[in-house]
Design a protein around this motif. Sequence first.
Motif, short mmCIF file in Angstrom:
data_model
loop_
_atom_site.label_atom_id
_atom_site.label_comp_id
_atom_site.label_asym_id
_atom_site.label_seq_id
_atom_site.Cartn_x
_atom_site.Cartn_y
_atom_site.Cartn_z
N GLY A 17 31.49 39.14 -59.63
CA GLY A 17 31.55 40.43 -58.94
C GLY A 17 32.96 40.86 -58.60
N HIS A 18 33.95 40.47 -59.43
CA HIS A 18 35.36 40.71 -59.12
C HIS A 18 35.83 42.12 -59.47
CE1 HIS A 18 34.99 36.37 -59.10
NE2 HIS A 18 36.19 36.25 -58.57
N ALA A 19 34.99 42.92 -60.10
CA ALA A 19 35.37 44.29 -60.48
C ALA A 19 36.67 44.25 -61.28
CB ALA A 19 35.46 45.18 -59.25
N GLY A 20 37.66 45.07 -60.87
CA GLY A 20 38.93 45.11 -61.59
C GLY A 20 39.95 44.11 -61.09
N GLY A 21 39.54 43.16 -60.24
CA GLY A 21 40.47 42.22 -59.64
C GLY A 21 40.31 40.79 -60.12
N GLY A 22 39.71 40.59 -61.29
CA GLY A 22 39.45 39.23 -61.75
C GLY A 22 40.71 38.41 -61.93
N TYR A 23 41.71 38.97 -62.60
CA TYR A 23 42.95 38.22 -62.79
C TYR A 23 43.67 38.00 -61.46
CZ TYR A 23 42.57 38.47 -67.85
OH TYR A 23 42.13 38.30 -69.14
N GLN A 24 43.75 39.05 -60.64
CA GLN A 24 44.49 38.96 -59.38
C GLN A 24 43.92 37.94 -58.41
OE1 GLN A 24 43.50 41.78 -60.95
NE2 GLN A 24 44.63 43.57 -60.21
N SER A 25 42.62 37.69 -58.49
CA SER A 25 41.99 36.79 -57.51
C SER A 25 41.42 35.53 -58.14
CB SER A 25 40.87 37.54 -56.77
OG SER A 25 39.86 37.97 -57.67
N SER A 26 41.69 35.29 -59.41
CA SER A 26 41.01 34.22 -60.16
C SER A 26 41.24 32.83 -59.57
CB SER A 26 41.44 34.24 -61.63
OG SER A 26 42.86 34.22 -61.75
N TRP A 27 42.48 32.48 -59.26
CA TRP A 27 42.75 31.14 -58.74
C TRP A 27 42.28 31.00 -57.30
CZ3 TRP A 27 43.86 27.07 -61.67
CH2 TRP A 27 44.38 27.29 -62.96
N GLY A 28 42.42 32.07 -56.52
CA GLY A 28 41.96 32.01 -55.13
C GLY A 28 40.46 31.85 -55.01
N THR A 29 39.70 32.58 -55.81
CA THR A 29 38.24 32.43 -55.74
C THR A 29 37.79 31.11 -56.38
OG1 THR A 29 37.99 33.80 -57.74
CG2 THR A 29 37.74 34.89 -55.61
N ALA A 30 38.55 30.60 -57.35
CA ALA A 30 38.25 29.28 -57.91
C ALA A 30 38.41 28.20 -56.85
CB ALA A 30 39.14 28.99 -59.12
#
Length: 367
Positions: free
Chosen positions: A342-355
């Motif tokens: 559900g990251h919308a357009g922020g997948g790259y920007q938040s990828s490591w943090g949500t991982a």
Amino acid sequence: MSARESSKHIVVIGAGVVGLTTAVKIQEKGGYSVTIVAETFPSDPKTIRYTSLWAGAHHVSHADGDKKQEAVDIATFKVMWDLSQQGGEAEGSFLRLEQTDYYYDGRDTHLDWMPNFKPLPESNLIDGAKTGASFTTVTIDTPVYCNYLLSRFLARGGTIVRASVQHISQIAQGGGHVFTSSRAGKGPHVDAIVACPGLGARTLGGVEDKNVYPTRGQVVMLRAPWIKTGKTASHLADGLWTYIIPRRSGDVIVGGTKEENDWYPVARPETTLEILQRALALCPDLAPEEIRAQRAPTVDDLRSIVIEEGCGFRPSRKGGVRLDVDWVPGAKGKIPVVFNYGHAGGGYQSSWGTADIALDLLDKSLA
């Protein structure tokens, strides 16, 4: 018994940037043996079914004061900054550059944690912009970076299975290799599932999250190696924003659009024209120098350097990113399913943090 045989077996569903990053994070934690199950991988030809390759992409946080989102974006930026340094493990996937953002709604940028952050004086704003800022960030060559993540995962002992998962129970009861005829029923039982299905969360059995919807984004790729800085102008009133994203390769991604619940799978010519018009207005230097030396450039002057045009479906979700745990029947009792989508357009920007968060949820579930 080998270390792999004694490890807990985890299956990650999905091989977009979020699934790949999460799988790498879990595999490298130690004590886990990870299999990614996905229909499409980053080495495959581009397809509308795999959004991650269509992204720009650059690290410009969309948190706008949301402290929880800001925290995962900051965590991600720190990892990408290290990876992008000279001699860094994935230096070739990134370009460090100066980024300038303009805002037509006068917002506070909330990006003072970025390197070299400076609010723009009024004299440096473009027409119509009320505020702006410059800072240093990274742009991401998405095909190169996603393939880096995949190769890093495999090099650390991860495995992959190409399959279209119809229901989460297929994995829970049969394991990651249930779809491979040679090993069906012979692989290790699954201790946990990590679901990173992106837009597929709408239809994946056992999830079927109707809060997930596509936000279509159309882009144009130009060959313009003379562009060395990034620019973004946000037009929030009409849902548009214009961006110029140079890559290390010399390609430049320009866009963009936000079209909610629009499933049209290919580029619309009229939208390409409109994107090029906005991009040229924001950055006249996109046109070749020999043209700019003679006259003011037009959109027609950009057509000779267009490499590709296309679109992707950002996996948006009402309520934002889903990061939680559910339990489903497995081969030997109930097992946890960690959700990260559900990251919308922020997948790259938040990828490591949500991982990071997904791994913490996994650890606690299996403790």
